[in-house]
Design a protein around this motif. Sequence first.
Motif, short mmCIF file in Angstrom:
data_model
loop_
_atom_site.label_atom_id
_atom_site.label_comp_id
_atom_site.label_asym_id
_atom_site.label_seq_id
_atom_site.Cartn_x
_atom_site.Cartn_y
_atom_site.Cartn_z
N VAL A 1 3.94 -16.53 -2.57
CA VAL A 1 4.05 -15.58 -1.46
C VAL A 1 5.52 -15.33 -1.14
N PRO B 1 7.58 -22.21 2.21
CA PRO B 1 6.17 -22.46 1.88
C PRO B 1 5.70 -23.85 2.29
N SER C 1 8.91 -14.76 0.98
CA SER C 1 9.42 -15.37 2.21
C SER C 1 9.14 -14.49 3.43
N LEU D 1 5.31 -15.14 4.55
CA LEU D 1 4.75 -16.46 4.81
C LEU D 1 4.52 -16.73 6.30
N TYR E 1 14.34 -19.12 0.49
CA TYR E 1 13.28 -18.81 1.45
C TYR E 1 13.81 -18.77 2.87
N GLN F 1 1.13 -18.81 7.85
CA GLN F 1 1.26 -20.26 7.94
C GLN F 1 1.27 -20.70 9.40
N SER G 1 4.30 -21.89 -3.73
CA SER G 1 3.58 -20.69 -3.32
C SER G 1 4.11 -19.50 -4.09
N SER H 1 9.33 -19.36 7.11
CA SER H 1 9.43 -18.68 5.82
C SER H 1 9.52 -19.63 4.64
#
Length: 642
Positions: A145, A161, A147, A150, A89, A154, A143, A159
């Motif tokens: 989602v 989670p 990277s 994110l 990530y 957020q 997650s 990047s």
Amino acid sequence: MKKYFLLLACLGLLTSPGYGYEKRDLLQKKANLEQVRTRLLPNANWVPYPAYTDRAGWERLAGTFRQEQISEGEKYLDFDWKIIKATDYLEFERSGSRTIMQDPFGANSSALSALVLAELCEGKGRFMDQIINGVWVFSEMTSWVLSAHLGHYQKSQRSLPDHNEHVIDLTAGDLGSLLSWTYYFFKVPFDRVNPVIAQRLRQTLQERILDTYMQRSDFWWQAFDLKPGTTVNNWNPWCNFNVLTCFLLLEDDPAKRAAGVHRTMVSVDEFINYTHTDGACEEGPSYWGHAAGKLYDYLQILSYATGGQLSIFEEPIVKNMGEYIANSYVGNGWVVNFADASAKGGGHPGIIFRYGQAVNSPVMTQFAAYLEQRHATTAINAGRDLFRAFEDLAYHEALRKTPAALPAYTSVWYPQTEFCYMKNGGGFFFAAKGGYNAESHNHNDVGTFSLYLNSTPVFIDAGVGTYTRQTFGRERYSIWTMQSNYHNLPLINGVPQAQGRQYRSRSVVFDAQKQLFALDLAGAYPDSALVDSWRRSYRLVADGLEIQDDYLLKAAKVPHQVHFLVWQKPDLSQPGAVLFDVDGQQVRLHYDARQFTAQAEVIPQPDTRLSQVWGEAIHRVTLTATKPSKKGKYLYRISQVK
């Protein structure tokens, strides 16, 4: 502010106020919240596919694909489920790479969908342990989602989670849909192994998809707080389709189910409102399957869930959006590509066929049959989309029996999107665009064109390389593929086109009888170009294409340059001509040697996303004016040498 800028750059959100937006609200006019509640079939009674235990039903549905789907699943019986590490990530922040995180994630989702399809087709429980492993892997992830996405949602803007904050992006939605189908079909056999499996999965889906969608309104793709001039692109129908699927398969409470479904209708209406009446996909054919194609999926599953009582397939804009994909096909696998779209890939036959049936379009159904005959399907590759896989199985026999044909037209004009396609009897296919430089997946390309001879690209649009952080960040327009001087356009006073909603075409003209497309490019250039007007006209003639530039400048500081991006290696040995060998046929670009000198450069293609289309290199021809001039006319003629 940083997050806001990156999001705008990523998604092309800066457009002209009201550009292309019409408050149609077609879905909401069909049914309000209470009407949705009364029309929804109870529970999952709407599902048109056999239950897992209905072996005869799955034999019929899978048909000739049954053994192939089982064989695909067998490849994953010993699959080693991938761990997406924290550093995978973080790599998005460190180097800009998306693939380091996405590749193992994609491998896991592909494995799960193949295993699910195989078990449904075979029904012996042979794949069940690995399906449970896949469900457990995804339930354990913080997650779903990517990277790359994110940081937009957020609070940390990072990047990695955050377990405190759930986000729905394209892949989180895809996984929600995939896992909802998995839960629907296999809850009972999961419970025989251990009830915790299905309980954990159901709770995870509730928290990450159902609750998150109802509690958050700040995802840009929802468009609940749409500002004038902002884009609503493929993310909207794509994400909403996945959310709708989850509500229809999982939510037992009729009131909550109706509320979730109606909320998706309000959101999807904004995508339809944003789309031009002409139906063109400003993101190009590569994104059609995720834009109009996902709208079709959304509308189809909504129709299933209401017994056909909630449908807008009769609306002309929906049909226009569908037929765009057929009209944009050049031949031999090549398509008209603008912006980030690729020049290859005619679309998925199954989705085009079903869409065509829904809107009563022989153009689409026959085009789908043509694509199917070119690449006969031997196995259904679900990816993360089980709904399309089930529908492919259900409709394949009808697709196979449909007569095949390509769209028959001399010209197609999309007046709001300003896309123009023209053909002639000499084998030439011409495409050009007007528009503006803030479209979704935008390139600075107002006025550019592509030209094909007998379905082979000659003058091209390169497309885009592998997505990285830079592709959708502040550095986007430092990438060569995004710049106007790497499109078939002039460099005026040494200045390229600029990005932004204000940089657009002017005075656009299309004449079908004359096979003429013309526009003023001046509005796409910044003030530093010192250009009052640059009138470019394209006329498709019997043996080729005539291009004329009429220009007027405030001042002429440096000689103009006119660029042409081409696939074949150019031969500049003859003054006033650039020659290309196109599959053994010679094509000539003629220019006035008194006005220009010509140069050519090789543009290597080390990026696999581009080299898979174009090979090792493409070329750029630059015509440089022999002297600066404030006013003048240039003529270029492209023709086949007999």
